[in-house]
Design a protein around this motif. Structure first.
Motif, PDB file in Angstrom:
ATOM      1  N   GLY A   9    -101.323  19.701  34.800  1.00 54.95           N
ATOM      2  CA  GLY A   9    -101.822  18.359  35.039  1.00 54.95           C
ATOM      3  C   GLY A   9    -102.506  17.705  33.865  1.00 54.95           C
ATOM      4  O   GLY A   9    -102.716  16.485  33.883  1.00 54.95           O
ATOM      5  N   LEU A  10    -102.895  18.450  32.848  1.00 52.56           N
ATOM      6  CA  LEU A  10    -103.515  17.867  31.657  1.00 52.56           C
ATOM      7  C   LEU A  10    -102.434  17.721  30.593  1.00 52.56           C
ATOM      8  O   LEU A  10    -102.077  18.681  29.916  1.00 52.56           O
ATOM      9  N   ILE A  11    -101.927  16.521  30.461  1.00 53.35           N
ATOM     10  CA  ILE A  11    -100.858  16.276  29.484  1.00 53.35           C
ATOM     11  C   ILE A  11    -101.425  16.289  28.078  1.00 53.35           C
ATOM     12  O   ILE A  11    -100.847  16.873  27.163  1.00 53.35           O
ATOM     13  N   ALA A  12    -102.554  15.641  27.906  1.00 52.94           N
ATOM     14  CA  ALA A  12    -103.196  15.611  26.586  1.00 52.94           C
ATOM     15  C   ALA A  12    -104.660  15.281  26.761  1.00 52.94           C
ATOM     16  O   ALA A  12    -105.051  14.516  27.654  1.00 52.94           O
ATOM     17  N   GLY A  13    -105.467  15.873  25.926  1.00 51.14           N
ATOM     18  CA  GLY A  13    -106.884  15.564  25.873  1.00 51.14           C
ATOM     19  C   GLY A  13    -107.328  15.536  24.425  1.00 51.14           C
ATOM     20  O   GLY A  13    -107.124  16.501  23.686  1.00 51.14           O
ATOM     21  N   ILE A  14    -107.905  14.424  24.007  1.00 53.72           N
ATOM     22  CA  ILE A  14    -108.308  14.261  22.612  1.00 53.72           C
ATOM     23  C   ILE A  14    -109.753  13.778  22.574  1.00 53.72           C
ATOM     24  O   ILE A  14    -110.117  12.804  23.248  1.00 53.72           O
ATOM     25  N   GLY A  15    -110.568  14.480  21.805  1.00 52.86           N
ATOM     26  CA  GLY A  15    -111.940  14.070  21.578  1.00 52.86           C
ATOM     27  C   GLY A  15    -112.144  13.685  20.132  1.00 52.86           C
ATOM     28  O   GLY A  15    -111.753  14.426  19.223  1.00 52.86           O
ATOM     29  N   LEU A  16    -112.729  12.517  19.911  1.00 51.90           N
ATOM     30  CA  LEU A  16    -112.975  12.029  18.556  1.00 51.90           C
ATOM     31  C   LEU A  16    -114.462  12.154  18.246  1.00 51.90           C
ATOM     32  O   LEU A  16    -115.296  11.468  18.855  1.00 51.90           O
ATOM     33  N   PRO A  17    -114.823  13.034  17.315  1.00 51.52           N
ATOM     34  CA  PRO A  17    -116.235  13.175  16.943  1.00 51.52           C
ATOM     35  C   PRO A  17    -116.667  12.048  16.011  1.00 51.52           C
ATOM     36  O   PRO A  17    -115.845  11.243  15.562  1.00 51.52           O
ATOM     37  N   PHE A  38    -118.598  13.974  21.894  1.00 53.66           N
ATOM     38  CA  PHE A  38    -117.615  13.118  21.235  1.00 53.66           C
ATOM     39  C   PHE A  38    -118.043  11.668  21.399  1.00 53.66           C
ATOM     40  O   PHE A  38    -118.601  11.268  22.425  1.00 53.66           O
ATOM     41  N   ARG A  39    -117.716  10.875  20.382  1.00 53.13           N
ATOM     42  CA  ARG A  39    -117.996   9.440  20.493  1.00 53.13           C
ATOM     43  C   ARG A  39    -116.935   8.749  21.336  1.00 53.13           C
ATOM     44  O   ARG A  39    -117.164   7.670  21.903  1.00 53.13           O
ATOM     45  N   LEU A  40    -115.737   9.365  21.396  1.00 51.41           N
ATOM     46  CA  LEU A  40    -114.644   8.805  22.191  1.00 51.41           C
ATOM     47  C   LEU A  40    -113.771   9.944  22.685  1.00 51.41           C
ATOM     48  O   LEU A  40    -113.428  10.849  21.920  1.00 51.41           O
ATOM     49  N   ASP A 142    -113.769   2.466  19.574  1.00 53.79           N
ATOM     50  CA  ASP A 142    -114.258   2.811  20.914  1.00 53.79           C
ATOM     51  C   ASP A 142    -113.087   2.710  21.890  1.00 53.79           C
ATOM     52  O   ASP A 142    -111.955   2.380  21.510  1.00 53.79           O
ATOM     53  N   SER A 143    -113.366   2.948  23.165  1.00 53.61           N
ATOM     54  CA  SER A 143    -112.313   2.999  24.175  1.00 53.61           C
ATOM     55  C   SER A 143    -111.667   1.639  24.394  1.00 53.61           C
ATOM     56  O   SER A 143    -110.497   1.561  24.770  1.00 53.61           O
TER      57      SER A 143
END
Length: 329
Positions: A9-17, A38-40, A142-143
């Motif tokens: 179920g998790l196709i992709a997860g990206i955290g931007l520091p 993470f900032r985003l 940002d988002s």
């Protein structure tokens, strides 16, 4: 690194520091809810997987109404404001191998400052493009900026489909103009059907984007609002193009039907003229063909030629009379 499409179920997860390269997130990172540090953060989930649905409902930390909309089986393009975020439902053309582009794929998005959660039922190339850009270093501030980039790619993917429809209607129009197209073809019917289906799903997205850009959240930057307005303008052009294609298809079909009706009317008119000319001749030959005694000329050798001459005179008089009445030229 979670690169398997739809794995658990998790196709992709990206955290931007704040500094450094993006981090790939997995379910371990989400075990206690939203990932921190993470900032985003962007999480792209598969609605078909129960684990993803459970996490959205119980650990995503979003309103229940928004969570239900993210995992719903059926939905339509819309924008809904909440105190801490936005629920956005968009649709993109289905460019998966063997699929019909008008079978549009929904993309449900929850976006707030520093977090975007997107949920899909089927693969969307626009999402894959955006994920690839993030991994290559195209990091948004940002988002809201991430949302604008995703929406832009989603709608740009529609352009080749619209262009293909325009080229096909141009070809059909050229064929009917040249007179080689006598009957409404399956191609024309399919064009109308595809146009109607695409317009049905694209038009609400125009309204949703207008709602979002006319009253954006306070944390949306001017750059984001400008990007979303540009995306809305693009959608408006698509809707206008689809309207034009649909109207042209109707005009072409009406032109073909009118041409066929005119041709049929000309043939029926010609048959009517022939029938009008032959009716007196039929009456005369029918009268002379009765098998009773006393028929004049039955014993005269030149009687046949006299009758033939009389019929020629009758035909000439009929043609003169019809031309005088301007029944034909």
């Amino acid at each position: 690194m979670n690169t398997v499409d739809g794995e658990d179920g998790l196709i992709a997860g990206i955290g931007l520091p704040d500094e450094g390269a993006p981090s790939e997130l997995d379910w371990d990172s989400l075990a206690t809810g939203r990932p921190g540090g993470f900032r985003l953060c962007w999480l792209h989930l598969d609605q078909k997987e129960e684990r993803a649905r459970d996490w959205i409902r119980s650990q995503a930390g979003i309103p229940d109404v928004a969570a239900d909309a993210l995992v719903a089986e059926e939905t339509r393009p819309r924008v809904q404001r909440f105190d801490n975020g936005l629920l956005i439902v968009l649709r993109g053309v289905n460019l998966n191998p063997g699929a019909n582009p008008e079978d549009m794929v929904s993309l449900r998005i929850w976006v707030e400052r520093g977090l975007m959660i997107s949920v899909r039922l089927r693969r969307l190339l626009a999402v894959q493009d955006t994920l690839a850009a993030l991994r290559e270093g195209d990091a948004p501030a940002d988002s809201d900026e991430l949302l604008a980039k995703l929406a832009d790619r989603l709608f740009r993917r529609m352009e080749p489909v619209i262009d293909d429809l325009e080229e096909r209607i141009d070809l059909v129009d050229e064929e009917q103009t040249a007179g080689s197209l006598r009957q409404p073809t399956n191609e024309l019917q399919q064009l109308r059907l595809r146009t109607i289906i695409l317009r049905r799903y694209i038009l609400p997205q125009r309204d949703a984007l207008h709602q979002l850009t006319n009253d954006p959240p306070a944390w949306f930057t001017r750059r984001t609002v400008s990007g979303l307005r540009e995306a809305a303008d693009r959608v408006i052009r698509y809707v206008e193009s689809l309207d034009e294609i649909r109207e042209r298809a109707m005009v072409i079909q009406d032109t073909i039907q009118n041409r066929n009706s005119e041709e049929l009317n000309r043939r029926l008119y010609l048959l009517s003229i022939i029938s009008a000319i032959c009716l007196p001749l039929g009456l005369l030959t029918g009268l002379l063909g009765i098998n009773v005694a006393g028929m004049p000329g039955s014993d005269t050798a030149w009687a046949f030629w006299a009758v033939s001459g009389l019929m020629i005179v009758i035909v000439a008089l009929e043609i003169w009379a019809l031309k005088s009445l301007k029944w034909f030229r």
